[in-house]
Design an enzyme around this catalytic site. Structure first.
Site, PDB file in Angstrom:
ATOM      1  CB  CYS A 128     -21.701   6.006   1.630  1.00 40.73           C
ATOM      2  SG  CYS A 128     -20.405   7.266   1.671  1.00 40.73           S
ATOM      3  CB  CYS A 154     -19.829  -6.041   2.869  1.00 40.98           C
ATOM      4  SG  CYS A 154     -19.570  -7.173   1.490  1.00 40.98           S
ATOM      5  CB  CYS A 178     -21.308  -0.780   0.355  1.00 41.96           C
ATOM      6  SG  CYS A 178     -21.337  -1.262  -1.371  1.00 41.96           S
ATOM      7  CB  CYS A 229     -15.390   5.701   7.353  1.00 40.13           C
ATOM      8  SG  CYS A 229     -17.120   5.226   7.163  1.00 40.13           S
ATOM      9  CG  ASP A 261      -1.980   1.080   1.168  1.00 38.99           C
ATOM     10  OD1 ASP A 261      -2.416   1.392   0.061  1.00 38.99           O
ATOM     11  OD2 ASP A 261      -2.356   1.620   2.232  1.00 38.99           O
ATOM     12  CB  CYS A 263     -25.874  -6.665  -2.458  1.00 37.33           C
ATOM     13  SG  CYS A 263     -25.381  -5.866  -0.933  1.00 37.33           S
ATOM     14  CB  CYS A 299     -14.146   8.683   0.847  1.00 37.68           C
ATOM     15  SG  CYS A 299     -13.763   7.246   1.852  1.00 37.68           S
TER      16      CYS A 299
HETATM   17 FE1  SF4 Z   1     -21.113  -5.700  -2.907  1.00 30.12          FE
HETATM   18 FE2  SF4 Z   1     -20.675  -5.884  -0.265  1.00 30.12          FE
HETATM   19 FE3  SF4 Z   1     -21.401  -3.520  -1.369  1.00 30.12          FE
HETATM   20 FE4  SF4 Z   1     -23.181  -5.531  -1.163  1.00 30.12          FE
HETATM   21  S1  SF4 Z   1     -22.220  -4.411   0.523  1.00 30.12           S
HETATM   22  S2  SF4 Z   1     -22.808  -4.202  -2.966  1.00 30.12           S
HETATM   23  S3  SF4 Z   1     -21.849  -7.323  -1.564  1.00 30.12           S
HETATM   24  S4  SF4 Z   1     -19.490  -4.640  -1.743  1.00 30.12           S
END
Ligand code: SF4
Length: 397
Positions: free
Chosen positions: A217, A267, A213, A260, A142, A210, A233
């Site tokens: 936010c 997820c 996420c 964060c 990183d 899904c 972010c």
């Molecule tokens: Fe993909 Fe995880 Fe975001 Fe759901 S929460 S859209 S599985 S990254």
């Protein structure tokens, strides 16, 4: 440059690397041939949109980012590794206590750069001993011009989720990624090293429908799936941004003071598959998990350095962390914080004074207005004077 012909076959090297990575404490290990970087064009588009904000370093060394062979001309294999930093879920009593600051889980333990890089050097030494190579490989954690997530996906270790994290099947995304470039040809493979060395089969895995996420936010930093406007972010705002935090985003930051985790917490892959960190140095230090905001605001320079010794939090420096603490205290809005914020109006750092003024502007404490008026008389910095004026106006409306 002539190629090294190792005295061990690519398949035998693959077995050696898989075993060594597992023994060293990694959770993921995969190998892929080096070459042009996957996703480089997408990365360029992201930069062109300005989503990197003040992270100018991301636009440097582009030739190396575009092709790993620019980093090590004789490289033939990229070994991509992952180490879980998951320790535990934050109890709701701490998570929902606004008098405490939230630190991203990756920073609960020792600085991962210092923990993981020596392990990469050890892995390289093991390979060199087997192959007879005398030169060094190149290791990245990183901090180099390497698109680690894309290379991890290329090596078959997972897929890049809508939250832009590398998601490994049966592991999730609470994972540090690292890359070791070596001149040896190593047979490609991808393994979940911490689960009996199961093969990773990421090809069929996706986020599906899904969007948790994207929805969670608080600053609406996701422009689209897999596209993060870094400037919004909370990780960027609390760590990478060196100056004042934009006023319009402060109320949405809650009590996050370093990074964060929200887009990872929700997820389903993490909720179902998270595995505990195997590396002892990545275990959570108790004082890093939801510390009291007022304790942090009281830290002087020596106290800050002592408390965050060998921690990733050092990156913000004291002034950056206390800036974030002031925002969190303003979002808490409890008059109990007013005396400490009034004192912070006279901090040596203008960044801290300005954000303390903003926080006082959100407090009903009667002493706050008088303290702001007094500070306005003697404040030498025009940016801070402006913050004080904004705070006084906010209290009147
Ligand atoms: Fe993909 Fe995880 Fe975001 Fe759901 S929460 S859209 S599985 S990254």
């Amino acid at each position: 440059m002539s190629r090294i012909e190792p005295r061990i076959s690519p398949a035998a090297l693959a077995e050696l690397v898989a075993q060594a990575a597992s023994d060293l404490g990694f959770d993921l290990v995969g190998v892929t041939p080096v070459g042009p970087s996957p996703d480089f064009a997408r990365f360029q588009q992201w930069l062109a949109a300005g989503y990197d904000g003040e992270m100018a370093y991301l636009a440097r060394r582009m030739a190396e980012r575009a092709d790993l062979r620019m980093l090590l001309p004789e490289a033939r294999s990229a070994i991509v590794l992952g180490a879980s930093y998951h320790t535990h879920e934050l109890p709701a009593t701490l998570r929902n206590d606004p008098s405490r600051g939230l630190i991203a889980a990756y920073a609960w333990g020792d600085d991962y750069h210092e923990v993981i890089k020596p392990l990469l050097f050890q892995l390289d030494a093991i390979i060199r001993a087997a192959s007879g190579r005398t030169s060094l490989g190149r290791a990245f954690v990183d901090a180099g011009p390497v698109l680690e997530r894309s290379w991890a996906q290329e090596a078959g270790l997972g897929f890049i989720g809508k939250n832009t994290c590398l998601i490994a099947p049966r592991l999730g995304s609470w994972t540090f990624l690292a890359v070791l470039l070596t001149p040896e040809e190593i047979a490609p493979f991808s393994l979940l090293a911490s689960a009996g060395r199961q093969e990773v089969s990421a090809a069929t895995q996706t986020c599906g429908a899904c969007v948790r996420c994207l929805d969670v936010c608080p600053t609406n930093a996701f422009v689209a799936p897999q596209v993060l406007d870094g400037r919004r972010c909370i990780s960027y705002l609390t760590i990478e941004l060196r100056g004042p935090i934009p006023h319009e985003l402060r109320p949405q930051m809650g009590n996050w003071i370093f990074g964060c985790d929200l887009c990872q917490q929700v997820c389903p892959y993490n909720r179902r598959f998270a595995r505990s960190a195997r590396l002892a140095a990545l275990q959570a230090r108790p004082e890093m998990v939801a510390p009291r905001l007022l304790d942090l605001l009281a830290l002087d320079e020596a106290g800050f350095r002592q408390r965050f010794r060998r921690s990733p939090v050092l990156r913000t420096k004291r002034r950056g962390l206390l800036r974030n603490v002031c925002v969190a205290l303003g979002n808490w809005g409890d008059p109990a914080a007013a005396p400490a914020l009034v004192e912070a109006l006279h901090d040596d750092e203008a960044l801290v004074r300005g954000h303390a003024a903003w926080a006082l502007g959100r407090m009903a404490a009667p002493a706050a207005r008088q303290a702001l008026l007094t500070a306005a008389q003697s404040e030498p910095d025009s940016t801070v004077r402006n913050e004080i004026n904004v705070a006084l106006t906010a209290r009147e409306t």
